[in-house]
Design a protein around this motif. Structure first.
Motif, PDB file in Angstrom:
ATOM      1  N   GLY A 137       0.814  -1.210   0.000  1.00 57.31           N
ATOM      2  CA  GLY A 137       0.000   0.000   0.000  1.00 57.31           C
ATOM      3  C   GLY A 137       0.845   1.257   0.000  1.00 57.31           C
ATOM      4  O   GLY A 137       0.539   2.231  -0.709  1.00 57.31           O
ATOM      5  N   THR A 154      -9.431   6.102  -1.121  1.00 57.34           N
ATOM      6  CA  THR A 154      -9.390   4.656  -0.910  1.00 57.34           C
ATOM      7  C   THR A 154     -10.621   3.991  -1.521  1.00 57.34           C
ATOM      8  O   THR A 154     -11.744   4.471  -1.381  1.00 57.34           O
ATOM      9  CB  THR A 154      -9.349   4.332   0.592  1.00 57.34           C
ATOM     10  N   ASP A 156     -12.248  -0.241  -2.466  1.00 56.08           N
ATOM     11  CA  ASP A 156     -12.065  -1.648  -2.116  1.00 56.08           C
ATOM     12  C   ASP A 156     -13.009  -2.530  -2.904  1.00 56.08           C
ATOM     13  O   ASP A 156     -14.062  -2.091  -3.361  1.00 56.08           O
ATOM     14  CB  ASP A 156     -12.315  -1.864  -0.620  1.00 56.08           C
ATOM     15  N   GLU A 224      -6.630  -6.542   1.073  1.00 54.82           N
ATOM     16  CA  GLU A 224      -6.928  -5.196   0.587  1.00 54.82           C
ATOM     17  C   GLU A 224      -7.046  -4.207   1.744  1.00 54.82           C
ATOM     18  O   GLU A 224      -6.724  -3.018   1.591  1.00 54.82           O
ATOM     19  CB  GLU A 224      -8.196  -5.193  -0.281  1.00 54.82           C
ATOM     20  N   LEU A 228      -4.818  -0.875   1.919  1.00 54.85           N
ATOM     21  CA  LEU A 228      -5.380   0.467   2.103  1.00 54.85           C
ATOM     22  C   LEU A 228      -4.777   1.168   3.316  1.00 54.85           C
ATOM     23  O   LEU A 228      -4.569   2.384   3.300  1.00 54.85           O
ATOM     24  CB  LEU A 228      -6.897   0.397   2.227  1.00 54.85           C
ATOM     25  N   LEU A 231      -1.611   2.467   2.079  1.00 55.49           N
ATOM     26  CA  LEU A 231      -1.851   3.613   1.203  1.00 55.49           C
ATOM     27  C   LEU A 231      -2.040   4.882   2.029  1.00 55.49           C
ATOM     28  O   LEU A 231      -1.496   5.942   1.689  1.00 55.49           O
ATOM     29  CB  LEU A 231      -3.099   3.353   0.352  1.00 55.49           C
ATOM     30  N   ILE A 232      -2.814   4.787   3.101  1.00 55.70           N
ATOM     31  CA  ILE A 232      -3.037   5.945   3.975  1.00 55.70           C
ATOM     32  C   ILE A 232      -1.727   6.410   4.586  1.00 55.70           C
ATOM     33  O   ILE A 232      -1.422   7.614   4.625  1.00 55.70           O
ATOM     34  CB  ILE A 232      -4.064   5.591   5.067  1.00 55.70           C
ATOM     35  N   VAL A 242      -5.748  12.183   2.030  1.00 57.35           N
ATOM     36  CA  VAL A 242      -6.345  10.929   1.562  1.00 57.35           C
ATOM     37  C   VAL A 242      -7.790  10.860   2.044  1.00 57.35           C
ATOM     38  O   VAL A 242      -8.063  10.986   3.239  1.00 57.35           O
ATOM     39  CB  VAL A 242      -5.522   9.701   2.020  1.00 57.35           C
ATOM     40  N   VAL A 244     -10.863   8.905   2.981  1.00 58.59           N
ATOM     41  CA  VAL A 244     -11.197   7.564   3.450  1.00 58.59           C
ATOM     42  C   VAL A 244     -12.655   7.302   3.102  1.00 58.59           C
ATOM     43  O   VAL A 244     -13.537   8.095   3.440  1.00 58.59           O
ATOM     44  CB  VAL A 244     -10.964   7.453   4.968  1.00 58.59           C
ATOM     45  N   ALA A 249     -12.612   0.802   4.229  1.00 60.02           N
ATOM     46  CA  ALA A 249     -11.537   1.783   4.348  1.00 60.02           C
ATOM     47  C   ALA A 249     -11.398   2.272   5.784  1.00 60.02           C
ATOM     48  O   ALA A 249     -10.287   2.577   6.239  1.00 60.02           O
ATOM     49  CB  ALA A 249     -11.807   2.955   3.418  1.00 60.02           C
ATOM     50  N   GLY A 300     -14.909   3.063  -3.160  1.00 59.74           N
ATOM     51  CA  GLY A 300     -14.412   4.435  -3.173  1.00 59.74           C
ATOM     52  C   GLY A 300     -15.455   5.430  -3.637  1.00 59.74           C
ATOM     53  O   GLY A 300     -15.140   6.601  -3.886  1.00 59.74           O
TER      54      GLY A 300
END
Length: 353
Positions: A137, A154, A156, A224, A228, A231-232, A242, A244, A249, A300
């Motif tokens: 991520g 984000t 999913d 996932e 995520l 990613l954050i 970001v 959410v 998420a 998202g």
């Protein structure tokens, strides 16, 4: 942030009259380190993976839907594709661990394993795989930012992932399982009761340590969800806001917050999901949702809609005239010694009629 607030207070409007938009503009100034933040390129990152717990019958859809929807994403036919196009955002689809490889053109392949284990019977993944999901991520965040992204969102996809997100949320929050489990794909009452029992069993079997977010992810999370969370963290490290999305998420955001509390100010809660556990997540994070639209799709979609508000906040801050530049009179000040005027100042117009 102080410079942004000072400018907001000098714009041609009563102070605070744009409410949350003003707070959002001030927050974006702090995140980006610029008193006049501007949005350029934006991306929704949809991470997809399968969940072994789907074998327990917790979803209204069969597991092959995950791979089918991944193909739908890259073909541009999903809800997130429509809403992202409207928001001027690209959609990046990442295969974190779909059970059957999709081999679809346009998918970013970062498969860690072919779906998680059945958390009702044992751990979702090993600790090493959980760390790999987090690191992937972070890598994807860096990749998108290198491509020019100034705002990330984000997304999913994964049949069974609301069950994993419920387990993560219950483990971290300490709330009763029944308080955080929702209907996910729209399951009926009987299957909802089954889902509650499955999550309770997952927590009993795996005993995730709420003080160790990697342990929670490894034992009851999803590939996932870990992606995520990374990613954050990657966005926060780069001072990129970001958005959410919803419940899945939110579980990732809880993990990211427990790993690095300093990441929380970089998170923007896009909306309040209909999943009951989402409100629990947002309370723990101390975040207020920008939208309340009774949504529970994921992908998202809520984050893509909130992009319009983020852009509006930056435009208000940068493009509105100040009282000075527009030659507009500022609020009236009560005459010296006028006690009545002073007491009624809150009702005095701040701009001329």
């Amino acid at each position: 942030m102080r410079r942004a607030r000072d400018r907001l207070d000098r714009l041609t409007k009563p102070q605070g009259s744009l409410g949350v938009l003003e707070d959002l503009a001030e927050r974006l100034a702090g995140i980006t380190g610029s008193p006049l933040p501007r949005l350029g390129d934006r991306a929704v990152v949809v991470m997809a993976a399968d969940h072994g717990v789907a074998a327990e019958g917790v979803s209204a859809y069969p597991q092959e839907v995950t791979a089918q929807m991944v193909r739908n994403f890259v073909q541009g036919g999903a809800a997130i594709c429509v809403l992202a196009r409207q928001a001027g955002a690209r959609v990046t689809v990442v295969d974190m661990g779909v059970r059957e490889p999709t081999a679809a053109h346009g998918v970013v392949e970062r498969r860690i394993r072919a779906g998680t284990g059945n958390i009702a019977r044992g751990p979702a993944m090993t600790r090493e795989e959980a760390v790999a999901a987090l690191e992937t991520g972070i890598e994807i965040a860096r990749m998108e930012i290198a491509r020019g992204a100034t705002l990330l969102a984000t997304g999913d996809m994964g049949i069974g992932n609301t069950t994993a997100a419920s387990a993560v949320t219950a483990a971290i929050s300490g709330q009763p399982v029944a308080a955080v489990v929702g209907r996910g794909t729209g399951i009926p009452d009987g299957r909802l009761a089954l889902k509650v029992r499955v999550v309770e069993e997952a927590l009993r079997v795996n005993r995730p340590d709420p003080g160790d977010p990697v342990d929670v992810l490894a034992k009851v999370g999803g590939l996932e969800i870990g992606g995520l969370a990374g990613l954050i963290l990657g966005a926060a490290a780069a001072r990129v806001p970001v958005l959410v999305d919803g419940f899945i998420a939110g579980a990732a955001a809880l993990l990211a917050a427990r790993l690095a509390p300093a990441a929380v100010p970089y998170m923007l809660a896009s909306h309040l999901s209909e999943e009951p556990g989402h409100a629990v997540q947002l309370r723990l994070l101390g975040l207020e949702p920008l939208l309340r639209l009774r949504m529970r799709l994921g992908e998202g979609t809520g984050a893509a809609l909130a992009m319009h508000l983020v852009e509006a906040a930056t435009r208000v801050l940068a493009e509105m005239a100040t009282f000075e530049s527009a030659g507009v009179s500022t609020r009236l000040e009560p005459p010296a010694g006028d006690r009545t005027a002073g007491e009624g100042a809150s009702s005095t117009p701040r701009t001329p009629s």
